[in-house]
Design a protein around this motif. Structure first.
Motif, PDB file in Angstrom:
ATOM      1  N   HIS A 399       0.852  -1.190   0.000  1.00 13.72           N
ATOM      2  CA  HIS A 399       0.000   0.000   0.000  1.00 13.72           C
ATOM      3  C   HIS A 399       0.889   1.241   0.000  1.00 13.72           C
ATOM      4  N   ILE A 400       0.373   2.335  -0.571  1.00 15.68           N
ATOM      5  CA  ILE A 400       1.113   3.604  -0.572  1.00 15.68           C
ATOM      6  C   ILE A 400       0.318   4.568   0.309  1.00 15.68           C
ATOM      7  N   LEU A 401       0.838   4.848   1.488  1.00 17.22           N
ATOM      8  CA  LEU A 401       0.134   5.682   2.468  1.00 17.22           C
ATOM      9  C   LEU A 401       0.775   7.061   2.484  1.00 17.22           C
ATOM     10  N   VAL A 402      -0.020   8.066   2.125  1.00 16.24           N
ATOM     11  CA  VAL A 402       0.508   9.423   1.974  1.00 16.24           C
ATOM     12  C   VAL A 402      -0.071  10.310   3.074  1.00 16.24           C
ATOM     13  N   PHE A 403       0.800  11.013   3.781  1.00 13.50           N
ATOM     14  CA  PHE A 403       0.381  11.904   4.871  1.00 13.50           C
ATOM     15  C   PHE A 403       0.732  13.328   4.476  1.00 13.50           C
ATOM     16  N   THR A 404      -0.262  14.210   4.556  1.00 14.13           N
ATOM     17  CA  THR A 404      -0.037  15.588   4.110  1.00 14.13           C
ATOM     18  C   THR A 404      -0.834  16.580   4.950  1.00 14.13           C
ATOM     19  N   SER A 405      -0.276  17.784   5.084  1.00 13.41           N
ATOM     20  CA  SER A 405      -1.013  18.861   5.761  1.00 13.41           C
ATOM     21  C   SER A 405      -1.698  19.746   4.717  1.00 13.41           C
ATOM     22  N   ASN A 406      -1.498  19.428   3.436  1.00 14.98           N
ATOM     23  CA  ASN A 406      -2.085  20.199   2.347  1.00 14.98           C
ATOM     24  C   ASN A 406      -3.434  19.589   1.969  1.00 14.98           C
ATOM     25  N   LYS A 407      -4.525  20.173   2.483  1.00 10.04           N
ATOM     26  CA  LYS A 407      -5.864  19.598   2.273  1.00 10.04           C
ATOM     27  C   LYS A 407      -6.234  19.550   0.782  1.00 10.04           C
ATOM     28  N   ARG A 408      -5.656  20.438  -0.005  1.00 12.46           N
ATOM     29  CA  ARG A 408      -6.002  20.513  -1.425  1.00 12.46           C
ATOM     30  C   ARG A 408      -5.615  19.233  -2.162  1.00 12.46           C
ATOM     31  N   ILE A 409      -4.457  18.614  -1.766  1.00 12.24           N
ATOM     32  CA  ILE A 409      -4.026  17.418  -2.511  1.00 12.24           C
ATOM     33  C   ILE A 409      -4.616  16.127  -1.948  1.00 12.24           C
ATOM     34  N   LEU A 410      -5.242  16.200  -0.778  1.00 10.74           N
ATOM     35  CA  LEU A 410      -5.838  14.994  -0.174  1.00 10.74           C
ATOM     36  C   LEU A 410      -6.766  14.298  -1.159  1.00 10.74           C
ATOM     37  N   THR A 411      -7.630  15.095  -1.792  1.00 10.11           N
ATOM     38  CA  THR A 411      -8.595  14.516  -2.724  1.00 10.11           C
ATOM     39  C   THR A 411      -7.968  14.269  -4.102  1.00 10.11           C
ATOM     40  N   GLN A 412      -7.061  15.170  -4.541  1.00 11.18           N
ATOM     41  CA  GLN A 412      -6.415  14.994  -5.850  1.00 11.18           C
ATOM     42  C   GLN A 412      -5.744  13.623  -5.964  1.00 11.18           C
ATOM     43  N   LEU A 413      -5.115  13.180  -4.875  1.00 13.01           N
ATOM     44  CA  LEU A 413      -4.340  11.937  -4.904  1.00 13.01           C
ATOM     45  C   LEU A 413      -5.216  10.690  -5.027  1.00 13.01           C
ATOM     46  N   SER A 414      -6.535  10.862  -4.893  1.00 11.25           N
ATOM     47  CA  SER A 414      -7.444   9.710  -4.969  1.00 11.25           C
ATOM     48  C   SER A 414      -7.485   9.074  -6.353  1.00 11.25           C
ATOM     49  N   LEU A 415      -6.968   9.771  -7.361  1.00  8.88           N
ATOM     50  CA  LEU A 415      -6.950   9.195  -8.712  1.00  8.88           C
ATOM     51  C   LEU A 415      -5.767   8.232  -8.904  1.00  8.88           C
ATOM     52  N   LEU A 416      -4.750   8.347  -8.058  1.00 12.83           N
ATOM     53  CA  LEU A 416      -3.515   7.597  -8.282  1.00 12.83           C
ATOM     54  C   LEU A 416      -3.607   6.160  -7.785  1.00 12.83           C
ATOM     55  N   TRP A 417      -3.142   5.238  -8.586  1.00 10.68           N
ATOM     56  CA  TRP A 417      -3.145   3.809  -8.271  1.00 10.68           C
ATOM     57  C   TRP A 417      -2.467   3.559  -6.923  1.00 10.68           C
ATOM     58  N   VAL A 419      -2.740   4.639  -3.989  1.00 12.73           N
ATOM     59  CA  VAL A 419      -2.474   5.702  -3.005  1.00 12.73           C
ATOM     60  C   VAL A 419      -3.669   5.905  -2.085  1.00 12.73           C
ATOM     61  N   LYS A 420      -3.385   5.948  -0.783  1.00 12.86           N
ATOM     62  CA  LYS A 420      -4.390   6.291   0.226  1.00 12.86           C
ATOM     63  C   LYS A 420      -3.828   7.477   1.002  1.00 12.86           C
ATOM     64  N   ALA A 421      -4.540   8.597   0.975  1.00 10.28           N
ATOM     65  CA  ALA A 421      -4.018   9.824   1.597  1.00 10.28           C
ATOM     66  C   ALA A 421      -4.704  10.118   2.931  1.00 10.28           C
ATOM     67  N   PHE A 422      -3.931  10.665   3.861  1.00  6.54           N
ATOM     68  CA  PHE A 422      -4.433  11.026   5.196  1.00  6.54           C
ATOM     69  C   PHE A 422      -3.998  12.450   5.525  1.00  6.54           C
ATOM     70  N   TYR A 423      -4.861  13.155   6.244  1.00  5.48           N
ATOM     71  CA  TYR A 423      -4.487  14.507   6.695  1.00  5.48           C
ATOM     72  C   TYR A 423      -3.623  14.386   7.945  1.00  5.48           C
ATOM     73  N   TYR A 424      -2.484  15.065   7.940  1.00  7.46           N
ATOM     74  CA  TYR A 424      -1.577  15.031   9.093  1.00  7.46           C
ATOM     75  C   TYR A 424      -0.830  16.356   9.162  1.00  7.46           C
ATOM     76  N   ASP A 425      -0.946  17.068  10.291  1.00 12.51           N
ATOM     77  CA  ASP A 425      -0.305  18.391  10.353  1.00 12.51           C
ATOM     78  C   ASP A 425       0.607  18.579  11.567  1.00 12.51           C
ATOM     79  N   ARG A 426       1.076  17.457  12.165  1.00  8.78           N
ATOM     80  CA  ARG A 426       2.021  17.580  13.287  1.00  8.78           C
ATOM     81  C   ARG A 426       3.428  17.284  12.785  1.00  8.78           C
ATOM     82  N   PHE A 427       4.177  18.322  12.472  1.00  5.79           N
ATOM     83  CA  PHE A 427       5.536  18.091  11.993  1.00  5.79           C
ATOM     84  C   PHE A 427       6.521  18.428  13.101  1.00  5.79           C
ATOM     85  N   VAL A 428       6.885  17.391  13.853  1.00  2.57           N
ATOM     86  CA  VAL A 428       7.791  17.584  15.003  1.00  2.57           C
ATOM     87  C   VAL A 428       9.138  16.929  14.669  1.00  2.57           C
TER      88      VAL A 428
END
Length: 480
Positions: A399-417, A419-428
């Motif tokens: 599986h390709i699990l993508v974590f991003t704080s950019n809400k705009r690409i969360l849905t865009q990535l749904s077209l890619l084979w 790829v499962k995207a998750f919202y994540y905004d804690r960059f420590v």
């Protein structure tokens, strides 16, 4: 753990998929992208559907994308006065200018420049090639005389294809510009342009998006003209994905050539590492039947085995009787075939030393290593989505699990084979962030104790730079 499909499903919106209940049922069965067909779109209805999809995404945790599909220079005949049947040898006038109701002798054509572009001997195909005419002469002003080669009922507003004519009409019509501005205003995730012939068609749309949107909206080039197949290398350099639109393609060129062209186009997209959608008549009989034909099942399976990122439904979900059931059937086919060893992906490692070379190389090696060590997942942190495109193109078994704080690409990535995207905004710190995303992956059911995971990150994490680190972990414990 349930089998999760990796190939994406694009479903066209229409009267059959216009309620929240039906849309929710389709999402539950596996829709990843909803397509708005601007050929038949009422802006109020479309705005309502977009809001419904976004509400469902928010309410149930989906990241379904919205694809706005521009009509392009689709040529049509006008409205007919009465029922008309033409026979081989009959002559008929195709006229432009002021609209009128058509008869057996004279029919209106929506393409203004047709008399200037048409040449004697060229073919005119109507209604997906059911009717064939040949140009006899043109007055170069407003009328083209043609004779019937293959006859039949000539119906109102049917599509026209001109396979031999060099069309001077731009790919982006006035209607398309209006529709594109509406799509941009409503922040659709992808925009598709129909009847692309040259890279310049895409540049025009790209400029329009840039002018009216602060965010990048990726573009899909629909390949349905012979010129597009000839110019595919230049087109691929100027788009973010392609669609093999087999309906018009199969009319513009002999239908028997389409299967090999489909394979050629999928391969070209894979080499460019951009997604490719296969479209038209995939489960056509399920418009009115609860079961697809064996040929349709084979078609969907073979498209996946060619290497498609996504398969698309048109009438099946826009006007069909079984919009939810067709998604279920399609998802079952995808899950059954997509991990087959028969699927070959071109394994050419990145070789051009661009400023993205390190990231490309890490993604390539991550995909290969995932297969070697039987990793359950590759996880990556991204702000632009670039690594998701790269890893997806290498088709790892994980599986390709993508974590991003950019809400705009969360849905865009749904077209890619895959790829499962998750919202994540804690960059420590790196360790803490990787532990965090591992825990989320466990909770979502993608990882279990004892699984191997490959994590990609940009160090230092806080700077959100380009991926430069690959890390392999064995999951020792999963939070419950």
């Amino acid at each position: 753990m349930p089998i999760r499909k990796k190939t994406k499903i694009v479903a066209t919106l229409g009267p059959a998929s216009s309620t929240k209940e039906v849309l929710k049922g389709m999402l539950d069965e596996g829709v990843d992208v909803f397509r708005i067909n601007f050929s038949h779109a009422d802006y109020n209805d479309v705005a309502e559907r977009i809001q419904m999809i976004r509400d469902l995404n928010k309410e149930f945790g989906y990241n379904c994308a919205i694809l706005g599909d521009l009509q392009g220079p689709k040529l049509r005949v006008g409205v007919m006065k009465e029922e008309v049947v033409v026979h081989p040898g009959d002559e008929i006038i195709f006229a432009t200018g002021e609209r009128f109701e058509g008869t057996k002798e004279r029919v209106y054509m929506t393409y203004d420049r047709f008399p200037q572009d048409a040449k004697p001997g060229e073919r005119i195909l109507l209604d997906d090639g059911k009717l064939i005419f040949e140009v006899v002469s043109s007055d170069k002003i407003s009328e083209v005389k043609a004779k019937v080669i293959q006859g039949g009922p000539l119906k109102s507003k049917k599509g026209v294809n001109l396979p031999n004519t060099n069309i001077s009409q731009p790919a982006l019509t006035e209607k398309d510009i209006e529709d594109a501005l509406f799509a941009i205003k409503h922040q659709v995730d992808w925009i598709a342009l129909s009847f692309v012939r040259h890279a310049e068609d895409l540049m025009q749309l790209r400029d329009l998006i840039k002018e009216h949107s602060e965010e990048k909206i990726p573009i899909i080039a629909k390949i349905e003209k012979p010129e597009a197949v000839e110019n595919i290398d230049k087109i691929v350099a100027h788009c973010d994905g392609i669609m093999v639109a087999r309906g018009d393609l199969g009319v513009e060129i002999p239908a028997e050539e389409v299967p090999l062209i489909q394979k050629q186009l999928v391969l070209r997209a894979k080499k460019a590492r951009i997604p490719v959608i296969i479209a038209t008549q995939m489960m056509e009989t399920m418009i009115s039947s609860l079961t697809p034909t064996r040929a349709e099942v084979n078609d969907v399976a073979n498209s996946v085995m060619d290497g498609a990122d996504a398969v698309m439904l048109s009438g099946e979900t826009s006007v069909g009787q079984y919009p939810i059931q067709v998604i279920r059937q399609m998802a079952n086919i995808l899950k059954r075939v997509e991990d087959s060893p028969l699927i070959q992906v071109p394994q050419l490692p990145p070789h051009i030393r661009t400023n993205r070379y390190i990231t490309k190389s890490i993604c390539y090696h991550a995909a290969n290593m995932a297969n070697e060590i039987n990793a359950k997942a590759i996880s990556t942190l991204t702000n632009s989505g670039y690594t998701a495109f790269q890893i997806s193109a290498w088709r790892p078994l994980s599986h390709i699990l993508v974590f991003t704080s950019n809400k705009r690409i969360l849905t865009q990535l749904s077209l890619l084979w895959g790829v499962k995207a998750f919202y994540y905004d804690r960059f420590v710190s790196t360790d803490e962030t990787i532990e965090d995303v591992n825990n989320i992956s466990c909770k979502m059911g993608y990882l279990e104790e004892g699984d191997m995971l490959i994590s990609l990150a940009a160090m230092p994490i806080q700077s959100k730079g380009m991926v430069n680190t690959l890390r392999v972990t064995e999951i020792t414990s999963c939070p419950i």
